[in-house]
Design an enzyme around this catalytic site. Structure first.
Site, PDB file in Angstrom:
ATOM      1  N   ASP A  21      17.885  66.859  18.039  1.00  0.00           N
ATOM      2  CA  ASP A  21      16.545  66.667  18.610  1.00  0.00           C
ATOM      3  C   ASP A  21      15.540  66.317  17.507  1.00  0.00           C
ATOM      4  O   ASP A  21      15.394  67.054  16.531  1.00  0.00           O
ATOM      5  CB  ASP A  21      16.152  67.968  19.328  1.00  0.00           C
ATOM      6  CG  ASP A  21      15.107  67.758  20.410  1.00  0.00           C
ATOM      7  OD1 ASP A  21      14.084  67.116  20.132  1.00  0.00           O
ATOM      8  OD2 ASP A  21      15.315  68.269  21.533  1.00  0.00           O
TER       9      ASP A  21
ATOM     10  N   THR B  67      11.698  64.382  24.666  1.00  0.00           N
ATOM     11  CA  THR B  67      13.036  64.968  24.745  1.00  0.00           C
ATOM     12  C   THR B  67      13.771  64.633  26.044  1.00  0.00           C
ATOM     13  O   THR B  67      14.943  64.260  26.014  1.00  0.00           O
ATOM     14  CB  THR B  67      12.922  66.495  24.598  1.00  0.00           C
ATOM     15  OG1 THR B  67      12.397  66.760  23.295  1.00  0.00           O
ATOM     16  CG2 THR B  67      14.259  67.179  24.767  1.00  0.00           C
TER      17      THR B  67
ATOM     18  N   ASN C 259       8.723  64.395  29.761  1.00  0.00           N
ATOM     19  CA  ASN C 259       9.142  65.793  29.917  1.00  0.00           C
ATOM     20  C   ASN C 259       8.559  66.359  31.207  1.00  0.00           C
ATOM     21  O   ASN C 259       9.158  67.213  31.852  1.00  0.00           O
ATOM     22  CB  ASN C 259       8.659  66.637  28.742  1.00  0.00           C
ATOM     23  CG  ASN C 259       9.500  66.431  27.498  1.00  0.00           C
ATOM     24  OD1 ASN C 259      10.608  65.885  27.563  1.00  0.00           O
ATOM     25  ND2 ASN C 259       8.990  66.863  26.366  1.00  0.00           N
TER      26      ASN C 259
ATOM     27  N   ASP D   2      17.372  62.182  20.446  1.00  0.00           N
ATOM     28  CA  ASP D   2      16.631  61.889  21.678  1.00  0.00           C
ATOM     29  C   ASP D   2      15.344  61.114  21.389  1.00  0.00           C
ATOM     30  O   ASP D   2      14.769  60.496  22.280  1.00  0.00           O
ATOM     31  CB  ASP D   2      16.330  63.182  22.443  1.00  0.00           C
ATOM     32  CG  ASP D   2      15.569  64.195  21.600  1.00  0.00           C
ATOM     33  OD1 ASP D   2      15.610  64.123  20.350  1.00  0.00           O
ATOM     34  OD2 ASP D   2      14.940  65.079  22.195  1.00  0.00           O
ATOM     35  N   HIS D   3      14.874  61.158  20.163  1.00  0.00           N
ATOM     36  CA  HIS D   3      13.683  60.441  19.712  1.00  0.00           C
ATOM     37  C   HIS D   3      13.551  60.703  18.229  1.00  0.00           C
ATOM     38  O   HIS D   3      14.238  61.581  17.699  1.00  0.00           O
ATOM     39  CB  HIS D   3      12.411  60.913  20.449  1.00  0.00           C
ATOM     40  CG  HIS D   3      12.247  62.394  20.446  1.00  0.00           C
ATOM     41  ND1 HIS D   3      11.829  63.087  19.331  1.00  0.00           N
ATOM     42  CD2 HIS D   3      12.509  63.329  21.389  1.00  0.00           C
ATOM     43  CE1 HIS D   3      11.823  64.381  19.608  1.00  0.00           C
ATOM     44  NE2 HIS D   3      12.237  64.573  20.855  1.00  0.00           N
TER      45      HIS D   3
HETATM   46 ZN   LIG Z   1      13.185  66.137  21.613  1.00  0.00          ZN
END
Ligand SMILES: [Zn+2]
Length: 540
Positions: free
Chosen positions: A34, A73, A94, A330-331
């Protein structure tokens, strides 16, 4: 000699294996770190010695992309095992606003079922119902009913988006233990890891030992907006400090321990059909938010992550499993503006609080003389913004016009697009580094959930004005948040670093072709990556 002949005879009866069609792996391990930006990966790659070094000896796409605008995320995880951009996974953020729902809280969490009575976006029932497309694990089960699909994460939304709709097991951390939404009894292996994690949490942690590399990054930096100085932390924490535990490498250690325990208890990779283990490691994100990305803290975190992934891979090796690993993120992310300015990024700054949806909405409602209303609904100072639907149509129209004008006029704003402009933009299909800003927004636009307009802040503007909790973040359309590593590794794979771009949506078609799982061309956004040994792209 006799033995040799027997072996030769047996080999002649076996299905011939050509160089073009190697035996597919029995276990796919897909790891999302993450907030692991390609910038961080490139910076630390020469320093890795364990698991991340091993994975870097396979096929490395260091210009990987989470191509869409909403680099958060939930959308990011939704692309990794579906092959689709958030516009098609439906996971546009999100959270988003749905003003049609009955409950008072109109904010909807990406991984909840908001129809469950008594719930809210912060006290929710975990669910995969918002994910509109199947995951790799689901496709594998359709093809091979014996395939197992398991997801483990520090965050529920990561485990939900990677596991999809029908995983065999799904576990995520809830502050004090790993829990599941699947309604299954806690197996002994999970109970054991939970007991160890609880014991760890209940213990004072001394600081990690400094390393020469990380000490070279240790420099105390004051952050604006009321936060504590960062830059010299080493993860010492008091017993019971849940936030301190989460924002430290011990968090990923617990997640990987659970993943390894489930490999054994579920006998993953040991049956005729291939299995899938999805792991999302959340500590790097919490470390980035809490301390920024360029201090001693992130250095120590990545050093530990390298070791922990190495230990995990050694467990798989010791079981004799034939597995393939994909590691991505995820980023990306970005450092605190205060340290960036010291490093020469002159325009790095914190956002003007006047740009937050609530402050802007209130000001515009007063200016236009509208009835009592928040005016705008939005989580932050950028991204999806919604006009309060309780206003009358002419009021909504006037407010939309005024809001777009007000955001566009602000010196920290790069661009504002309304929903019609975004919807009218053709779906981007060229390499992600060529996309215009509105194409990036289009890739995470889904009309039933997206806002009435979308705000893009200028590059190097950190959308955190007050730093009491987080000091740094991600979520922008800029490449520091979009560019992520995508690493493929299997035993015997020769090391290649690929310079052309790839997308996280390419992971599903590539892995599917590797295990002989048919994916109809054009049925997903991603494309099979022919650079990856074992990928049978031509067949698809
Ligand atoms: Zn994330």
């Amino acid at each position: 000699m006799r033995k040799f002949l027997l072996a030769a005879a047996a080999a002649s009866l076996a299905v011939p294996v050509t160089a073009q069609a190697p035996q597919p792996p029995k276990l796919l391990v897909v790891i999302a770190v993450d907030q692991f930006s390609a910038d961080l990966y490139d910076e630390y790659r020469p320093s890795f010695t364990a698991g991340l070094a091993r994975l870097s000896s396979g096929t490395v796409f260091h210009n990987g992309y989470q191509s869409h605008a909403a680099t958060e995320t939930c959308p990011g995880h939704s692309t990794i095992l579906t092959g689709d951009h958030p516009a098609r996974t439906g996971i546009i953020g999100n959270t988003w606003f749905d003003q049609s729902i009955g409950r008072p809280d109109k904010n909807v969490y990406c991984a909840e079922d908001e129809t469950v009575p008594g719930t809210s976006s912060s006290a929710y029932k975990v669910s995969a119902k918002h994910l509109l497309v199947p995951t790799l694990g689901e496709l594998m089960k359709r093809q091979w009913p014996g395939s197992r699909s398991v997801a483990v994460s520090g965050k529920d939304r990561a485990a939900v988006m990677m596991g999809g709709h029908n995983p065999d097991q799904r576990w995520y951390w809830t502050g004090t233990r790993f829990d599941t939404d699947l309604g299954i009894a806690v197996p002994p292996v999970v109970a054991k890891v939970n007991a160890l994690a609880a014991a760890g949490l209940a213990t004072n942690r001394p600081p990690l030992e400094p390393t020469p590399l990380c000490q070279s990054k240790a420099r105390e930096i004051a952050v604006e907006g009321g936060g504590r100085p960062v830059g010299t932390g080493a993860f010492a924490r008091r017993a019971g400090d849940q936030a301190g535990c989460r924002a430290s490498p011990e968090f990923d250690g617990a997640t990987l321990a659970l993943a390894a325990a489930l490999v054994d208890s579920m006998q993953l990779g040991r049956r005729a059909s291939p299995d899938l283990l999805a792991i999302s490691l959340s500590a790097t994100d919490y470390v980035g938010h809490t301390y920024g990305t360029e201090g001693e803290e992130m250095c120590l975190n990545l050093t530990e992550l390298d070791r922990e992934i190495g230990d995990f891979l050694q467990v798989l090796d010791s079981r004799g499993l034939d597995y393939e690993v994909v590691l991505t993120a995820d980023h990306g992310g970005k450092d605190i503006p205060e340290r960036q300015r010291l490093a020469g990024v002159a325009d790095a700054a914190r956002v003007d609080p006047a740009l937050s949806a609530s402050v802007m909405g209130k000001a515009l409602v007063a200016r236009l003389g509208l009835p009592d209303s928040p005016g705008l609904l939005g989580d932050s100072s950028f991204g999806d913004m919604y006009i309060d639907k309780r206003l009358r149509a002419p009021e909504r129209e006037a407010l939309l016009k005024a809001a777009v004008e007000a955001y566009r006029a602000h010196p920290q704003v790069e661009a504002v697009f309304n929903a019609r402009q975004i919807a009218d933009t053709p779906y981007p299909t060229t390499p992600p580094e060529t996309w215009s800003l509105i194409q990036r927004v289009r890739a995470s636009y889904y009309a039933p959930r997206s806002g009435d307009f979308f705000v893009i802040l200028k590059k190097d503007i950190t959308p955190i004005a007050h730093t009491e909790r987080a000091v740094a973040t991600h979520g922008s359309v800029w490449d520091y948040d979009r560019r992520v590593p995508i690493l493929f590794w299997r035993n015997g794979m020769s090391g290649t670093t690929v310079e052309h771009s790839a997308e996280t949506t390419d992971i599903l078609p590539t892995l599917a072709s590797t295990i002989g799982l048919p994916v109809t061309p054009g049925s997903v956004d991603g494309h099979c990556l022919a650079d990856v040994p074992g990928a049978q792209c031509a067949a698809h």
